[in-house]
Scaffold this motif. Structure first.
Motif, mmCIF file in Angstrom:
data_model
loop_
_atom_site.group_PDB
_atom_site.id
_atom_site.type_symbol
_atom_site.label_atom_id
_atom_site.label_comp_id
_atom_site.label_asym_id
_atom_site.label_seq_id
_atom_site.Cartn_x
_atom_site.Cartn_y
_atom_site.Cartn_z
ATOM 1 N N VAL A 80 0.852 -1.179 0.000
ATOM 2 C CA VAL A 80 0.000 0.000 0.000
ATOM 3 C C VAL A 80 0.890 1.231 0.000
ATOM 4 O O VAL A 80 1.839 1.317 0.786
ATOM 5 C CB VAL A 80 -0.925 0.004 1.227
ATOM 6 C CG1 VAL A 80 -1.710 1.302 1.306
ATOM 7 C CG2 VAL A 80 -1.875 -1.185 1.169
ATOM 8 N N ASN A 82 0.229 5.218 -0.129
ATOM 9 C CA ASN A 82 -0.074 6.293 0.804
ATOM 10 C C ASN A 82 -1.018 5.788 1.892
ATOM 11 O O ASN A 82 -2.215 5.633 1.676
ATOM 12 C CB ASN A 82 -0.714 7.464 0.045
ATOM 13 C CG ASN A 82 -1.033 8.629 0.956
ATOM 14 O OD1 ASN A 82 -0.612 8.656 2.103
ATOM 15 N ND2 ASN A 82 -1.788 9.578 0.447
ATOM 16 N N GLU A 83 -0.493 5.519 3.076
ATOM 17 C CA GLU A 83 -1.308 5.027 4.188
ATOM 18 C C GLU A 83 -1.750 6.133 5.128
ATOM 19 O O GLU A 83 -2.305 5.871 6.191
ATOM 20 C CB GLU A 83 -0.526 3.969 4.971
ATOM 21 C CG GLU A 83 -0.228 2.718 4.151
ATOM 22 C CD GLU A 83 0.526 1.677 4.959
ATOM 23 O OE1 GLU A 83 1.704 1.939 5.268
ATOM 24 O OE2 GLU A 83 -0.062 0.635 5.271
ATOM 25 N N ASN A 87 -5.560 5.306 4.772
ATOM 26 C CA ASN A 87 -5.745 4.831 3.400
ATOM 27 C C ASN A 87 -5.178 3.422 3.246
ATOM 28 O O ASN A 87 -4.045 3.151 3.632
ATOM 29 C CB ASN A 87 -5.038 5.755 2.398
ATOM 30 C CG ASN A 87 -5.753 7.069 2.235
ATOM 31 O OD1 ASN A 87 -6.966 7.130 2.324
ATOM 32 N ND2 ASN A 87 -4.999 8.140 2.005
ATOM 33 N N GLY A 88 -5.963 2.532 2.690
ATOM 34 C CA GLY A 88 -5.482 1.180 2.441
ATOM 35 C C GLY A 88 -5.327 0.325 3.675
ATOM 36 O O GLY A 88 -4.716 -0.746 3.618
ATOM 37 N N TYR A 297 -4.465 4.905 -8.502
ATOM 38 C CA TYR A 297 -3.880 4.105 -7.430
ATOM 39 C C TYR A 297 -2.423 3.752 -7.707
ATOM 40 O O TYR A 297 -1.624 3.611 -6.783
ATOM 41 C CB TYR A 297 -4.690 2.822 -7.229
ATOM 42 C CG TYR A 297 -5.918 3.025 -6.378
ATOM 43 C CD1 TYR A 297 -5.856 2.926 -4.991
ATOM 44 C CD2 TYR A 297 -7.137 3.350 -6.961
ATOM 45 C CE1 TYR A 297 -6.981 3.137 -4.208
ATOM 46 C CE2 TYR A 297 -8.271 3.557 -6.181
ATOM 47 C CZ TYR A 297 -8.182 3.448 -4.805
ATOM 48 O OH TYR A 297 -9.296 3.658 -4.022
ATOM 49 N N GLY A 308 -5.928 11.516 -6.464
ATOM 50 C CA GLY A 308 -4.841 10.673 -5.979
ATOM 51 C C GLY A 308 -3.568 11.465 -6.018
ATOM 52 O O GLY A 308 -3.594 12.688 -5.944
ATOM 53 N N TRP A 310 -1.992 7.358 -5.064
ATOM 54 C CA TRP A 310 -1.741 6.595 -3.847
ATOM 55 C C TRP A 310 -0.436 5.819 -3.868
ATOM 56 O O TRP A 310 0.018 5.332 -2.858
ATOM 57 C CB TRP A 310 -2.921 5.652 -3.587
ATOM 58 C CG TRP A 310 -4.098 6.370 -2.990
ATOM 59 C CD1 TRP A 310 -4.335 6.589 -1.663
ATOM 60 C CD2 TRP A 310 -5.154 7.005 -3.683
ATOM 61 N NE1 TRP A 310 -5.467 7.313 -1.478
ATOM 62 C CE2 TRP A 310 -6.023 7.587 -2.717
ATOM 63 C CE3 TRP A 310 -5.500 7.150 -5.025
ATOM 64 C CZ2 TRP A 310 -7.180 8.281 -3.041
ATOM 65 C CZ3 TRP A 310 -6.657 7.841 -5.360
ATOM 66 C CH2 TRP A 310 -7.471 8.395 -4.372
ATOM 67 N N ASN A 312 0.393 2.856 -4.928
ATOM 68 C CA ASN A 312 0.428 1.430 -4.661
ATOM 69 C C ASN A 312 1.395 0.732 -5.607
ATOM 70 O O ASN A 312 1.515 1.096 -6.776
ATOM 71 C CB ASN A 312 -0.973 0.810 -4.839
ATOM 72 C CG ASN A 312 -1.920 1.243 -3.737
ATOM 73 O OD1 ASN A 312 -1.620 1.099 -2.559
ATOM 74 N ND2 ASN A 312 -3.048 1.814 -4.125
#
Length: 314
Positions: A80, A82-83, A87-88, A297, A308, A310, A312
């Motif tokens: 994951v 951006n936590e 998030n995620g 993502y 976004g 993110w 991932n």
């Protein structure tokens, strides 16, 4: 003045007559197709739209627009990005084997296929009632329904093992407390669905507007994957040969073309979930899943994307 008075009286009298007869009249929506007569009265275009609805669930964030590819993170092939702000978190819990009973990722993976399964059963139960489409089209639509039901169930059984097997349209009078079915039986049903699909579907479609529909090659390809999952290797090879013998697939000249958005549905592709490229028609996070979420993502954290990114798998 006289004309106005007469008109008013006419309206009053007509309203009185109608109100007196209202309890004896059965008013139907004669200007539209309703559920009860959809297949009997629907035009070929309307029936096709019903068939197309079976595919829509594949585009959902509960399936290939999010949850299915986050399983790569659960398998340890990514992380994951951006936590921040949680998030995620649900994916992180699943990948760390610390998920609790309220984990949204697990819930969505479970819920994802069922609406699609319901629609395939709706088509299989009712498609023969339609007098306005040819027998050849009915066979094709049944093949698509068998293929998609097999695919939806293949995802379910690999994740959850024993799951309820439902192969008919559910009604209000049915017992909705459905028991789980042994995964061995479910797998056999999946094999039957893909085998039926392979016998009913064309190898290719003549119209480019049909790109994304299930084909004979897609059915044989997923049948091979099911046999491989079950370690039934001889049957796997037979299914693979069935794909090759169709003579409609070939290798891309460059391997990287398989991952190019400019070469989607290429010569190596057996089946792809379709998304809308035009973000002015459907946004990335459109509720129906028409717009793909993937670039938001997957984009690096340092980039600038709408909604976004993110990061991932970064």
């Amino acid at each position: 003045m006289k004309r106005t008075i007469i008109s008013t009286i006419s309206v009053v009298v007509l309203s009185t007559v109608l109100s007196g007869c209202m309890d004896k009249l059965e008013i139907l929506p004669n200007d539209q197709i309703i559920t009860e007569n959809f297949f009997e009265e629907g035009s070929p275009e309307e029936i096709e739209s019903g068939v197309n609805s079976m595919y829509q669930r594949l585009q959902s964030s509960y399936m290939y627009n999010l949850r299915m590819w986050t399983l790569d993170i659960v398998a340890g092939e990514g992380r994951v990005g951006n936590e921040a702000g949680g998030n995620g978190l649900e994916t992180t819990q699943l990948s760390n084997f610390t998920a609790t009973s309220d984990n949204s990722g697990a819930k969505e993976l479970w819920r994802g296929p069922w609406a699609g399964i319901s629609r395939t059963n709706w088509i299989l139960t009712n498609i023969d009632k339609s007098p306005k489409i040819s027998d050849a089209k009915k066979t094709q639509y049944k093949g698509e329904a068998h293929f998609l039901r097999g695919l939806y169930y293949f995802n379910l059984v690999r994740l959850f093992g024993d799951v309820p097997w439902i192969d008919k349209q559910q009604t209000a009078s049915d017992d909705l407390q459905v028991s789980r079915t042994s995964k061995d039986i479910v797998y056999q049903h999946i094999i039957d669905d893909f085998s039926d699909a392979a016998s009913m579907l064309p190898a290719v479609y003549e119209n480019t507007t049909d790109i994304g529909r299930a084909t004979k090659g897609a059915a044989f390809g997923l049948l091979a994957k099911v046999y491989l999952t079950l370690k039934r290797y001889n049957e796997t090879l037979v299914a693979i040969d069935s794909v090759t013998n169709l003579g409609v697939y070939s290798l891309n000249r460059k391997y990287e073309w398989n991952f190019s958005d400019l070469r989607e549905n290429g010569p190596e592709s057996l089946f792809e979930v379709q998304y809308e490229k035009d973000v002015t028609a459907y946004s990335e996070f459109d509720i129906l899943g028409q717009g793909g979420w993937h670039h938001e993502y997957m984009a690096p954290l340092a980039s600038i994307n709408i909604g976004g990114p993110w990061g991932n798998f970064g």
